[in-house]
Design a protein around this motif. Structure first.
Motif, PDB file in Angstrom:
ATOM      1  N   VAL A 211     -87.520  56.134 -38.439  1.00 56.33           N
ATOM      2  CA  VAL A 211     -87.205  57.210 -39.388  1.00 56.33           C
ATOM      3  C   VAL A 211     -85.699  57.423 -39.449  1.00 56.33           C
ATOM      4  CG1 VAL A 211     -87.408  59.699 -39.781  1.00 56.33           C
ATOM      5  CG2 VAL A 211     -89.429  58.363 -39.209  1.00 56.33           C
ATOM      6  N   PHE A 212     -85.046  57.470 -38.307  1.00 51.43           N
ATOM      7  CA  PHE A 212     -83.604  57.670 -38.265  1.00 51.43           C
ATOM      8  C   PHE A 212     -82.876  56.548 -39.009  1.00 51.43           C
ATOM      9  CE2 PHE A 212     -79.456  57.108 -36.177  1.00 51.43           C
ATOM     10  CZ  PHE A 212     -78.918  58.369 -36.438  1.00 51.43           C
TER      11      PHE A 212
ATOM     12  N   THR B 224     -90.512  56.853 -45.314  1.00 48.57           N
ATOM     13  CA  THR B 224     -89.952  57.584 -44.179  1.00 48.57           C
ATOM     14  C   THR B 224     -90.982  58.540 -43.595  1.00 48.57           C
ATOM     15  OG1 THR B 224     -87.803  57.484 -45.224  1.00 48.57           O
ATOM     16  CG2 THR B 224     -88.051  59.059 -43.456  1.00 48.57           C
ATOM     17  N   LEU B 225     -91.861  59.056 -44.433  1.00 44.43           N
ATOM     18  CA  LEU B 225     -92.846  60.032 -43.981  1.00 44.43           C
ATOM     19  C   LEU B 225     -94.012  59.395 -43.226  1.00 44.43           C
ATOM     20  CD1 LEU B 225     -92.943  62.359 -47.090  1.00 44.43           C
ATOM     21  CD2 LEU B 225     -91.701  62.689 -44.954  1.00 44.43           C
ATOM     22  N   ILE B 226     -94.300  58.138 -43.480  1.00 40.73           N
ATOM     23  CA  ILE B 226     -95.413  57.474 -42.804  1.00 40.73           C
ATOM     24  C   ILE B 226     -95.201  57.414 -41.288  1.00 40.73           C
ATOM     25  CG2 ILE B 226     -96.666  55.282 -42.584  1.00 40.73           C
ATOM     26  CD1 ILE B 226     -96.292  54.936 -45.605  1.00 40.73           C
ATOM     27  N   PRO B 227     -94.038  56.947 -40.782  1.00 38.17           N
ATOM     28  CA  PRO B 227     -93.845  56.968 -39.319  1.00 38.17           C
ATOM     29  C   PRO B 227     -93.856  58.386 -38.742  1.00 38.17           C
ATOM     30  CG  PRO B 227     -92.234  55.530 -40.334  1.00 38.17           C
ATOM     31  CD  PRO B 227     -92.950  56.238 -41.430  1.00 38.17           C
ATOM     32  N   LEU B 228     -93.374  59.364 -39.498  1.00 36.82           N
ATOM     33  CA  LEU B 228     -93.432  60.742 -39.018  1.00 36.82           C
ATOM     34  C   LEU B 228     -94.865  61.206 -38.849  1.00 36.82           C
ATOM     35  CD1 LEU B 228     -90.600  62.608 -40.950  1.00 36.82           C
ATOM     36  CD2 LEU B 228     -90.731  62.117 -38.508  1.00 36.82           C
ATOM     37  N   PHE B 229     -95.734  60.829 -39.774  1.00 39.24           N
ATOM     38  CA  PHE B 229     -97.144  61.195 -39.678  1.00 39.24           C
ATOM     39  C   PHE B 229     -97.781  60.557 -38.448  1.00 39.24           C
ATOM     40  CE2 PHE B 229    -101.561  59.977 -40.575  1.00 39.24           C
ATOM     41  CZ  PHE B 229    -102.123  61.244 -40.650  1.00 39.24           C
TER      42      PHE B 229
ATOM     43  N   ALA C 220     -96.279  59.536 -35.716  1.00 38.98           N
ATOM     44  CA  ALA C 220     -95.710  60.159 -34.517  1.00 38.98           C
ATOM     45  C   ALA C 220     -96.392  61.497 -34.250  1.00 38.98           C
ATOM     46  CB  ALA C 220     -94.208  60.352 -34.686  1.00 38.98           C
ATOM     47  N   TYR C 221     -96.618  62.277 -35.303  1.00 37.25           N
ATOM     48  CA  TYR C 221     -97.312  63.562 -35.153  1.00 37.25           C
ATOM     49  C   TYR C 221     -98.721  63.354 -34.611  1.00 37.25           C
ATOM     50  CZ  TYR C 221     -99.836  67.753 -36.497  1.00 37.25           C
ATOM     51  OH  TYR C 221    -100.637  68.859 -36.477  1.00 37.25           O
ATOM     52  N   ARG C 222     -99.428  62.352 -35.125  1.00 36.43           N
ATOM     53  CA  ARG C 222    -100.799  62.086 -34.666  1.00 36.43           C
ATOM     54  C   ARG C 222    -100.813  61.656 -33.198  1.00 36.43           C
ATOM     55  NH1 ARG C 222    -105.245  63.613 -37.267  1.00 36.43           N
ATOM     56  NH2 ARG C 222    -106.216  61.869 -36.283  1.00 36.43           N
ATOM     57  N   LEU C 223     -99.840  60.862 -32.770  1.00 28.88           N
ATOM     58  CA  LEU C 223     -99.791  60.429 -31.377  1.00 28.88           C
ATOM     59  C   LEU C 223     -99.511  61.588 -30.434  1.00 28.88           C
ATOM     60  CD1 LEU C 223     -97.840  57.066 -31.607  1.00 28.88           C
ATOM     61  CD2 LEU C 223    -100.196  57.381 -30.882  1.00 28.88           C
ATOM     62  N   ILE C 224     -98.691  62.513 -30.878  1.00 24.21           N
ATOM     63  CA  ILE C 224     -98.334  63.647 -30.029  1.00 24.21           C
ATOM     64  C   ILE C 224     -99.501  64.612 -29.881  1.00 24.21           C
ATOM     65  CG2 ILE C 224     -96.861  65.695 -29.902  1.00 24.21           C
ATOM     66  CD1 ILE C 224     -94.668  63.997 -31.222  1.00 24.21           C
ATOM     67  N   ASN C 225    -100.309  64.765 -30.903  1.00 23.87           N
ATOM     68  CA  ASN C 225    -101.342  65.807 -30.921  1.00 23.87           C
ATOM     69  C   ASN C 225    -102.766  65.288 -30.796  1.00 23.87           C
ATOM     70  OD1 ASN C 225     -99.652  68.040 -31.257  1.00 23.87           O
ATOM     71  ND2 ASN C 225     -99.330  67.459 -33.379  1.00 23.87           N
ATOM     72  N   LYS C 226    -102.997  64.262 -29.998  1.00 22.77           N
ATOM     73  CA  LYS C 226    -104.367  63.777 -29.871  1.00 22.77           C
ATOM     74  C   LYS C 226    -104.823  63.577 -28.420  1.00 22.77           C
ATOM     75  CE  LYS C 226    -104.171  58.921 -29.665  1.00 22.77           C
ATOM     76  NZ  LYS C 226    -104.701  57.682 -30.025  1.00 22.77           N
TER      77      LYS C 226
END
Length: 83
Positions: free
Chosen positions: A39-40, A52-57, A59-65
């Motif tokens: 993303v950076f 850019t939003l796909i990797p952010l999504f 990353a969010y899923r990996l953090i919250n599962k």
């Protein structure tokens, strides 16, 4: 395979689950770091966009599962005097 409740697991299975959780947390941290790096780089090279939003999504899923609640596992390990 059906997911069982943590209280139904044997002592050996609880210890295996704790080991698996630690290695999973490390792998998730590496993947999140990589995705945030993508993303950076994408923001610096171009700008914000759909790609850019796909990797952010992800990353969010990996953090919250989490598979199980960490606090529940720690409590069971202490009750059974495994830790």
């Amino acid at each position: 395979m059906k997911q069982r409740n943590l209280s139904e697991l044997t002592d050996e299975e609880l210890l295996k689950e704790e080991k698996k959780r630690k290695s999973t947390a490390l792998m998730n941290a590496v993947l999140v770091g990589f995705l945030l790096g993508v993303v950076f780089y994408s923001v610096m090279k171009n700008s914000w966009g759909f790609l850019t939003l796909i990797p952010l999504f992800f990353a969010y899923r990996l953090i919250n599962k989490p598979k199980y609640d960490n606090q529940e596992l720690e409590t069971l390990l202490k009750e059974r005097k495994l830790k």
